[in-house]
Design a protein around this motif. Sequence first.
Motif, PDB file in Angstrom:
ATOM      1  N   ILE A 188     -10.173   5.062   1.203  1.00  0.00           N
ATOM      2  CA  ILE A 188      -9.423   5.840   0.233  1.00  0.00           C
ATOM      3  C   ILE A 188      -8.475   4.983  -0.605  1.00  0.00           C
ATOM      4  O   ILE A 188      -7.878   5.452  -1.573  1.00  0.00           O
ATOM      5  CB  ILE A 188      -8.643   6.949   0.973  1.00  0.00           C
ATOM      6  N   PHE A 189      -8.356   3.709  -0.237  1.00  0.00           N
ATOM      7  CA  PHE A 189      -7.398   2.825  -0.893  1.00  0.00           C
ATOM      8  C   PHE A 189      -7.858   1.387  -0.684  1.00  0.00           C
ATOM      9  O   PHE A 189      -8.319   1.019   0.400  1.00  0.00           O
ATOM     10  CB  PHE A 189      -6.020   3.025  -0.255  1.00  0.00           C
ATOM     11  N   LEU A 190      -7.735   0.565  -1.751  1.00  0.00           N
ATOM     12  CA  LEU A 190      -8.046  -0.860  -1.633  1.00  0.00           C
ATOM     13  C   LEU A 190      -7.206  -1.630  -2.641  1.00  0.00           C
ATOM     14  O   LEU A 190      -7.258  -1.362  -3.838  1.00  0.00           O
ATOM     15  CB  LEU A 190      -9.532  -1.118  -1.882  1.00  0.00           C
ATOM     16  N   ASP A 191      -6.397  -2.562  -2.128  1.00  0.00           N
ATOM     17  CA  ASP A 191      -5.589  -3.469  -2.940  1.00  0.00           C
ATOM     18  C   ASP A 191      -6.014  -4.901  -2.674  1.00  0.00           C
ATOM     19  O   ASP A 191      -6.345  -5.261  -1.526  1.00  0.00           O
ATOM     20  CB  ASP A 191      -4.104  -3.353  -2.581  1.00  0.00           C
ATOM     21  N   GLU A 201      -3.514 -14.837  -0.427  1.00  0.00           N
ATOM     22  CA  GLU A 201      -4.543 -13.896  -0.884  1.00  0.00           C
ATOM     23  C   GLU A 201      -4.890 -12.981   0.270  1.00  0.00           C
ATOM     24  O   GLU A 201      -5.165 -13.445   1.387  1.00  0.00           O
ATOM     25  CB  GLU A 201      -5.788 -14.619  -1.367  1.00  0.00           C
ATOM     26  N   LEU A 202      -4.872 -11.690   0.017  1.00  0.00           N
ATOM     27  CA  LEU A 202      -5.159 -10.726   1.079  1.00  0.00           C
ATOM     28  C   LEU A 202      -5.694  -9.437   0.482  1.00  0.00           C
ATOM     29  O   LEU A 202      -5.533  -9.157  -0.700  1.00  0.00           O
ATOM     30  CB  LEU A 202      -3.917 -10.454   1.928  1.00  0.00           C
ATOM     31  N   LEU A 203      -6.315  -8.654   1.344  1.00  0.00           N
ATOM     32  CA  LEU A 203      -6.789  -7.317   0.999  1.00  0.00           C
ATOM     33  C   LEU A 203      -6.154  -6.323   1.961  1.00  0.00           C
ATOM     34  O   LEU A 203      -6.060  -6.587   3.164  1.00  0.00           O
ATOM     35  CB  LEU A 203      -8.302  -7.220   1.131  1.00  0.00           C
ATOM     36  N   GLN A 204      -5.715  -5.192   1.418  1.00  0.00           N
ATOM     37  CA  GLN A 204      -5.329  -4.090   2.294  1.00  0.00           C
ATOM     38  C   GLN A 204      -6.128  -2.858   1.909  1.00  0.00           C
ATOM     39  O   GLN A 204      -6.169  -2.460   0.736  1.00  0.00           O
ATOM     40  CB  GLN A 204      -3.842  -3.777   2.254  1.00  0.00           C
ATOM     41  N   ALA A 205      -6.787  -2.298   2.913  1.00  0.00           N
ATOM     42  CA  ALA A 205      -7.573  -1.074   2.734  1.00  0.00           C
ATOM     43  C   ALA A 205      -6.977   0.025   3.601  1.00  0.00           C
ATOM     44  O   ALA A 205      -6.343  -0.246   4.628  1.00  0.00           O
ATOM     45  CB  ALA A 205      -9.031  -1.319   3.120  1.00  0.00           C
ATOM     46  N   LEU A 233      -9.012   1.081  -5.403  1.00  0.00           N
ATOM     47  CA  LEU A 233      -9.068   2.493  -5.016  1.00  0.00           C
ATOM     48  C   LEU A 233      -7.662   2.965  -4.672  1.00  0.00           C
ATOM     49  O   LEU A 233      -6.865   2.191  -4.174  1.00  0.00           O
ATOM     50  CB  LEU A 233      -9.968   2.688  -3.777  1.00  0.00           C
ATOM     51  N   PRO A 234      -7.365   4.265  -4.947  1.00  0.00           N
ATOM     52  CA  PRO A 234      -8.231   5.283  -5.554  1.00  0.00           C
ATOM     53  C   PRO A 234      -8.339   5.105  -7.064  1.00  0.00           C
ATOM     54  O   PRO A 234      -7.479   4.495  -7.693  1.00  0.00           O
ATOM     55  CB  PRO A 234      -7.535   6.595  -5.208  1.00  0.00           C
TER      56      PRO A 234
END
Length: 300
Positions: free
Chosen positions: A35-38, A118-122, A23-24
């Motif tokens: 609104i954002f996901l990496d 490994e990671l996620l940023q929202a 996202l987006p």
Amino acid sequence: MLDIVIDARAAQLGPGFEVARILPYRKRRMVGPFIFLDHAGPVSLRPVISEEMDVLPHPHIGLSTITYIFHGKWMHRDSVGYEQVIKPGDVNWMTAGSGVSHSERFEDEFRRTGGDLELLQAWVALPEEIEETDPTFHHYEQTQLPHDDASGVWLRVIAGQAYGLKSPVQTHSPLFYVHSELAPEARLKLPEGYSERAVYVARGKVELGGQLYKKGQLLVVEAGKDPVITARTPATVMLLGGEPLGKRHIWWNFVSSSKERIEQAKADWEAGRIKLPVHDDEEFIPLPGGSKKSDAEPLS
């Protein structure tokens, strides 16, 4: 059953640091306030980790960032003065509000030895009435976050409420964010009570509505449906959603209900009016394209 399926696309955070961006997306900009996901990794980093992998100081307005790590370590520094190493299972929650800058770097032992990352940023948008709140930062150890483990389903509630569990993470609007590990053939029903919901497949394969889905796909559930996902391999899924907040504009790292506010944030960063992180103020990411008008795109 599904409103849309979004396939992750490759994006560059910086030289040598490629991520999968979910996202987006042009046809579906937000899920609830998300609104954002990496998704970065999984990747094995050789010693010594290049400084090109660091994310230099950069600004945000109008949102909260959520950093969640599966493997590795990252150092956060921001202009409010917080400095925090984030480790697997922990949560860094930074609310930008009226304006903040931060950096994310590999340091100390992890930089020297390398290892799995490994990671996620929202990002979640802020309600309009608090878009200009003072910036804050909170760190939560994994031991503070509620979890459950039964019938081949392990889950941790990162933020919000789901499955009878409530996270201590302070949020600003109704939402849920859940990490779940599924054994083969395990079944998991999505959290109820939220207008918008989605499943991100971070690892493995799952089935929903008779269709098979794989790593890198975000499954946005149709309103009013109540699906169950079934793991067809060992799988890692992230469940997210909540209540929509209305139209938002986004440009670079800025989110706002006002296009004019984004133009102001651009000018503030270019003029040096947004303070750089404490103990990390010798370099920064310049404003992309300089002071050219942004044509900030509305998100709804």
